[in-house]
Design an enzyme around this catalytic site. Structure first.
Site, PDB file in Angstrom:
ATOM      1  N   GLY A   1      36.708  39.451  43.157  1.00 22.74           N
ATOM      2  CA  GLY A   1      37.948  38.718  43.389  1.00 22.74           C
ATOM      3  C   GLY A   1      39.170  39.614  43.228  1.00 22.74           C
ATOM      4  N   SER A   2      40.225  39.050  42.718  1.00 20.89           N
ATOM      5  CA  SER A   2      41.516  39.758  42.678  1.00 20.89           C
ATOM      6  C   SER A   2      41.556  40.933  41.719  1.00 20.89           C
ATOM      7  CB  SER A   2      42.637  38.776  42.342  1.00 20.89           C
ATOM      8  OG  SER A   2      42.816  37.861  43.403  1.00 20.89           O
ATOM      9  N   THR A   3      40.569  41.073  40.829  1.00 23.69           N
ATOM     10  CA  THR A   3      40.554  42.277  39.988  1.00 23.69           C
ATOM     11  C   THR A   3      40.395  43.529  40.843  1.00 23.69           C
ATOM     12  OG1 THR A   3      38.160  42.125  39.580  1.00 23.69           O
ATOM     13  CG2 THR A   3      39.615  41.054  37.984  1.00 23.69           C
ATOM     14  N   PHE A   4      39.779  43.366  42.030  1.00 25.34           N
ATOM     15  CA  PHE A   4      39.594  44.527  42.916  1.00 25.34           C
ATOM     16  C   PHE A   4      40.914  45.012  43.495  1.00 25.34           C
ATOM     17  CE2 PHE A   4      38.400  46.797  46.774  1.00 25.34           C
ATOM     18  CZ  PHE A   4      37.367  47.603  46.313  1.00 25.34           C
ATOM     19  N   LYS A   5      41.964  44.198  43.420  1.00 26.54           N
ATOM     20  CA  LYS A   5      43.261  44.618  43.946  1.00 26.54           C
ATOM     21  C   LYS A   5      43.794  45.854  43.222  1.00 26.54           C
ATOM     22  CE  LYS A   5      44.362  39.943  45.508  1.00 26.54           C
ATOM     23  NZ  LYS A   5      45.037  38.665  45.226  1.00 26.54           N
TER      24      LYS A   5
END
Length: 487
Positions: free
Chosen positions: A216-220
């Site tokens: 999810g957004s942790t990959f941003k």
């Protein structure tokens, strides 16, 4: 000698020669294979004929040995706080074999390792009992306890690292199991094993190392690093060329944002409120191949991350089209990561761009505590420059101070973080995963980076499942435990 007698003598001589050849073949050529095969009961009996050495956290053993009653195996393994430490120790069972550190360091623990030959030889002359050596881990007891209590009844995992060295400080997976419950070979042990093996909760799976999830957004954080490293962005506070709505490449479908103010938002603002459109756009501008390059420097697609327990490879697709790459840049599509991998991402950023190889065994010692082997920290890669790492740090600190990561704040300590709520299942129908990655930093550098994933939050409404709400407080507790234990 007549001809018939001569023939019989030659035949008997050939039989004797065949027997000699066979005996020598068994003794010298096949000896190693026969002595180590699992069907050889003598090996197992010898394995449990003496007390195993211990796996140690800090200065205290988390394992032990007990006399087995009514069995030709003299000793069986015992565990202190077994469910909390099972993702670290694995298990050693008389009936069902061994896993993880118990298996990988079996030679040291049983005393049969070649490095303990001198100890065994001295014991033959002195009459001393055979003893196993010890495995001293890098784990932090307080951090492990904080992670285990924080997850509680939830399904999930925590991995925590020291960014400066790569030492694994906490490794928790829930639901867990007690390795003592099937350490023997009785009917009760068999029943406990079958119950665990067939459980739908997959308690035997080490979720911290051997389960991959959409990050999810942790990959941003990875996408922001790639955008900076490849020159797509130089100023994290400058507006980006991101329209609203943003249409995914090769598609007529607009990217959905769950926050307002994302049109042309800067990278700083986009990470603060977690704009999907901005990071999908950045991933597309970076291109798949350069995104792949940065992801692999962080550890993705690496099938040989040994701690020494091997972790499953996290995945960034090498063959996807532009649309797939844009979705992968926000941690969806085919992107998948272990909690250890996402802790490595946070650790590399916190350590000014230098990723240290994660490891769980500090040293191996003989029964007399002489050090047989010590692990020295080693650099794994440089996913981003120190200058760009510090820019990403500023962005992650802003997430905690002003954005979605406020639950990880610690008074008097600089904390950087990123939340994530990863959709999964057909048409995203299943309950989302809640993620949080973070690091704490003092004037002595960063002593801890953490990744938390909550796979299933019992009793929580789907709409209330967020990385900041569920995973953030757990990460905060782990960071506080490490900071406190280090003074």
């Amino acid at each position: 000698m007549n001809k018939p007698l001569r023939r019989i003598a030659i035949f008997c001589g050939l039989l004797v020669l065949t027997l000699l050849l066979r005996a020598n073949w068994l003794q010298y050529v096949q000896a190693e294979d026969l002595s180590t095969r699992k069907e050889n009961r003598r090996v197992q009996i010898a394995q449990y004929a003496s007390e195993r050495g211990n796996i140690i956290v800090g200065d205290k053993a988390i394992t032990g040995s007990a006399v087995t009653n009514g069995s030709d195996y003299k000793y069986k393994r015992t565990y202190l706080d077994g469910p909390m430490w099972a993702p670290v120790t694995g298990f050693a069972s008389q009936a069902f074999g061994s896993t993880q550190l118990e298996k990988l360091e079996d030679g040291i623990l049983t005393g049969s390792d070649d490095r303990l030959f001198f100890d065994r030889t001295i014991g033959m002359f002195t009459g001393a009992k055979k003893q196993g050596g010890n495995v001293v881990t890098t784990l932090n007891r307080a951090a492990q306890l904080a992670a285990f209590k924080g997850l509680g009844e939830k399904k999930g995992a925590v991995a925590a690292l020291d960014p400066r060295t790569g030492k694994i400080l906490a490794l928790v997976s829930t639901p867990s199991y007690d390795p003592s419950s099937f350490a023997g070979n009785s009917k009760a042990d068999e029943k406990a094993w079958v119950s665990l093996k067939d459980s739908k909760d997959k308690a035997l799976v080490n979720r911290a190392l051997r389960e991959t999830y959409p990050p999810g957004s942790t990959f941003k954080v990875v996408t922001a690093s790639a955008a900076l490293e490849h020159g797509v962005v130089t100023d994290v506070n400058a507006p980006t060329d991101t329209p609203e709505p943003y249409i995914l490449p090769l598609s007529t479908k607009p990217m959905v944002n769950h926050a307002s103010g994302c049109e042309h938002a800067s990278l700083m603002k986009a990470l603060e409120v977690s704009c999907n459109s901005v990071f999908a756009n950045m991933g597309d501008k970076v291109t798949r191949d350069k995104m792949l390059e940065t992801a692999e420097k962080f550890g993705f697609n690496n099938e040989k991350i040994d701690t020494p327990v091997r972790a499953y490879a996290s995945v960034y697709d090498k063959e996807m089209d532009r649309g797939g790459n844009a979705l992968s840049s926000i941690g969806q599509f085919n992107t998948a990561a272990t909690p250890l991998q996402m802790a490595m991402v946070a650790a590399a950023v916190a350590n000014d761009g230098k990723l240290m190889k994660p490891y769980m065994v500090d040293q191996l010692t003989a029964p007399n505590l002489d050090v047989l082997e010590k692990t020295e920290p080693s650099e794994m890669s440089r996913p981003l420059s120190a200058e760009n790492a510090q820019k990403v740090q500023e962005m992650m600190v802003n997430v905690v101070e002003n954005g979605t990561g406020g639950s990880a704040k610690i008074d008097g300590v600089t904390v950087g973080g990123k939340t994530g709520t990863a959709q999964h299942g057909e048409h995203n129908a299943k309950r989302p995963y809640a993620w949080f990655i973070s690091y704490a930093k003092t004037d002595k550098g960063s002593p801890v980076a953490v990744a938390v994933v909550v796979e299933d939050a019992s009793g929580v409404n789907r709409e209330d499942i967020t990385g900041g709400g569920l995973a953030g407080p757990i990460a905060r507790a782990v960071m506080q435990a490490v900071l406190k234990s280090q003074g």
